[in-house]
Design a protein around this motif. Structure first.
Motif, mmCIF file in Angstrom:
data_model
loop_
_atom_site.group_PDB
_atom_site.id
_atom_site.type_symbol
_atom_site.label_atom_id
_atom_site.label_comp_id
_atom_site.label_asym_id
_atom_site.label_seq_id
_atom_site.Cartn_x
_atom_site.Cartn_y
_atom_site.Cartn_z
ATOM 1 N N GLY A 181 0.817 -1.208 0.000
ATOM 2 C CA GLY A 181 0.000 0.000 0.000
ATOM 3 C C GLY A 181 0.852 1.260 0.000
ATOM 4 N N LEU A 182 1.870 1.308 0.842
ATOM 5 C CA LEU A 182 2.777 2.457 0.873
ATOM 6 C C LEU A 182 3.504 2.610 -0.454
ATOM 7 C CD1 LEU A 182 4.228 1.996 4.461
ATOM 8 C CD2 LEU A 182 2.880 3.955 3.676
ATOM 9 N N GLN A 183 3.908 1.483 -1.008
ATOM 10 C CA GLN A 183 4.588 1.490 -2.312
ATOM 11 C C GLN A 183 3.689 2.132 -3.371
ATOM 12 O OE1 GLN A 183 5.205 -2.408 -4.175
ATOM 13 N NE2 GLN A 183 7.400 -1.981 -4.147
ATOM 14 N N HIS A 188 -10.264 -4.400 0.973
ATOM 15 C CA HIS A 188 -8.974 -3.697 1.147
ATOM 16 C C HIS A 188 -7.940 -4.247 0.171
ATOM 17 C CE1 HIS A 188 -10.682 -1.610 4.423
ATOM 18 N NE2 HIS A 188 -10.397 -2.450 5.403
ATOM 19 N N GLU A 189 -7.939 -5.559 -0.025
ATOM 20 C CA GLU A 189 -6.998 -6.160 -0.980
ATOM 21 C C GLU A 189 -7.347 -5.762 -2.414
ATOM 22 O OE1 GLU A 189 -6.042 -10.138 1.702
ATOM 23 O OE2 GLU A 189 -6.781 -10.379 -0.339
ATOM 24 N N ARG A 190 -8.628 -5.754 -2.726
ATOM 25 C CA ARG A 190 -9.043 -5.346 -4.085
ATOM 26 C C ARG A 190 -8.637 -3.908 -4.368
ATOM 27 N NH1 ARG A 190 -14.367 -7.510 -2.251
ATOM 28 N NH2 ARG A 190 -14.374 -9.730 -2.778
ATOM 29 N N ASP A 191 -8.805 -3.047 -3.365
ATOM 30 C CA ASP A 191 -8.497 -1.632 -3.563
ATOM 31 C C ASP A 191 -7.020 -1.418 -3.901
ATOM 32 O OD1 ASP A 191 -11.130 -1.015 -3.036
ATOM 33 O OD2 ASP A 191 -10.781 -0.405 -0.957
ATOM 34 N N LEU A 192 -6.166 -2.322 -3.407
ATOM 35 C CA LEU A 192 -4.733 -2.235 -3.699
ATOM 36 C C LEU A 192 -4.328 -3.125 -4.876
ATOM 37 C CD1 LEU A 192 -3.320 -2.280 -0.045
ATOM 38 C CD2 LEU A 192 -3.440 -0.308 -1.588
ATOM 39 N N GLN A 193 -5.342 -3.727 -5.531
ATOM 40 C CA GLN A 193 -5.115 -4.628 -6.663
ATOM 41 C C GLN A 193 -4.192 -5.780 -6.271
ATOM 42 O OE1 GLN A 193 -3.767 -1.707 -9.636
ATOM 43 N NE2 GLN A 193 -5.832 -1.657 -10.485
#
Length: 413
Positions: free
Chosen positions: A19-21, A56-61
């Motif tokens: 996510g930070l990346q 949350h995982e989908r939002d970060l692909q």
């Protein structure tokens, strides 16, 4: 560009690193194992991710296995009677499906993705002395390795940790060859089998290194008949003991397990730990500060399936707090506030988990029993696994439970 160090490559650490990346931070991730070592190693957990965490995982692909993993459409509860028949048996349907992906598959895949996206991966088992140095070279150091020396930096919060000893002995086996539950052969569900005074058997579909599988997971009251896996090193003996206990205590589940075999040589796991909430700020010998992440700060017993979900929600919340903080210093006040923001949500999961480890009070037994006759009650209880905050409205207090059951019964009449 702000520099971040995350120590530990589990659900929370990897999700936060990725996510930070994605937000443009320079991220270094430390893991004590390579992706290949994780993928070929021992199973690490039972994990069922519910809708919010999956989103949350989908939002970060990062939802790479969504089309491969079984769609878990509901959650069922069975309660064993003294004669090993079922006193209660029902299934509730989820509003949004759940999924389980073996963490060996997920963590290895995410680690490789982190590197492919330009992240710096360091394979090294970090010690406190290492972090002392790194705290001076990074803007923020976070620890998400929930075991080992580093956890000792984070003090136990006794006011939020009612148990100081393990409340269940845990035993996991990943298997192929489990038959469908005949009550709902057309859809997958997590099955919670409660054996009063003895423990619980959870059965959940998953995706593992060799494809579709199921997890057989015993939670035994310490010292009781399910506390039978200490010293068992041989995986085949572990599975045999799992099945013997199923035949004795949950024969309806054993009936569909007579042809199972382990998915691989590392498909079993046993252990125990005390559910613990820890203080979020660790102080290094040189005066530097580190922030605890995931099960470093909140380690729930898996009885309510909240571990990987809480870890995902922690990573999501911390990511928001970091981004919103901009270029300001990550001081102790900010670290505490960041954890407090996460705690506001996760406290509901902790409260529920700790309640489920104790013998259920009469009104909870009534609620579980009523769900067999009232489908809306079954559905609401099932969806509380995704949103434990809802339990405050109908689960903990007898008055609220009785009022809710009366309301649903009246609507059904």
């Amino acid at each position: 560009m702000r520099k971040m160090l995350i120590v530990g490559a589990g659900q929370s650490g990897l999700q936060l690193a990725l996510g930070l990346q994605s937000k443009g931070y320079e991220v270094t991730l430390m893991s004590n194992r390579t992706a290949d070592e994780i993928r070929s190693g021992r199973v690490m957990s039972t994990q069922c991710m519910f809708h919010t965490a999956l989103q949350h995982e989908r939002d970060l692909q990062l939802n790479f296995w969504e089309s491969q993993a079984p769609r878990i459409e509901g959650l069922g509860v069975s309660v064993a009677a003294p004669d090993s028949s079922r006193a209660v048996d029902w299934v509730g349907r989820f509003d949004g499906h759940a999924q389980s992906v073996d963490q060996r598959v997920k963590m290895a895949g995410w680690m490789e993705t982190f590197v492919q996206r330009g992240g710096q991966l360091v394979i090294h088992g970090a010690a406190v002395s290492d972090l002392d140095y790194f705290s001076r070279t990074y803007d923020l150091v976070m620890v998400s390795a929930g075991k080992g020396e580093l956890v000792s930096m984070f003090g136990r919060d006794a006011s939020r940790s009612p148990y100081d000893a393990p409340q269940r002995a845990l035993a996991v086996a990943y298997v192929h060859g489990l038959g469908p539950r005949p009550e709902h052969p057309d859809f997958d569900a997590v099955r919670c089998n409660l054996v009063p005074g003895v423990g619980e058997l959870f059965v959940m579909p998953t995706l593992t290194t060799s494809g579709r599988a199921d997890i057989l997971f015993w939670e035994g009251v310490p010292g009781g008949p399910l506390d039978a896996f200490q010293g068992v090193k041989d995986p085949s003996e572990h599975l045999a003991r799992t099945l013997e206990l199923m035949e004795r205590f949950t024969p309806w589940e054993y009936a569909r397990a007579t042809k199972v075999e382990l998915t691989d040589a590392n498909a079993t796991l046993a252990g125990r730990y005390a559910p613990t909430v820890r203080r979020p700020v660790g102080r290094l010998p040189g005066g530097g500060l580190v922030l605890g992440v995931g099960d470093v700060v909140v380690a729930n017993d898996p009885i309510t399936g909240q571990g990987s979900n809480t870890a995902s929600k922690c990573a999501h919340s911390y990511l928001d707090s970091i981004v919103e903080h901009g270029e300001r210093e990550f001081d102790e006040k900010w670290m505490q506030a960041t954890f407090d923001r996460h705690w506001e949500d996760t406290r509901h999961a902790v409260k529920w988990t700790n309640a489920m480890l104790a013998p259920p009070p009469e009104h909870v037994l009534n609620l579980i029993g009523a769900a067999g006759q009232l489908p809306p009650v079954a559905d609401r209880f099932a969806n509380a696994f995704n949103d434990p905050a809802d339990l405050d409205h109908f689960f903990f207090e007898p008055e609220k439970t009785n009022a809710y059951l009366a309301e649903v019964s009246g609507a059904q009449a």
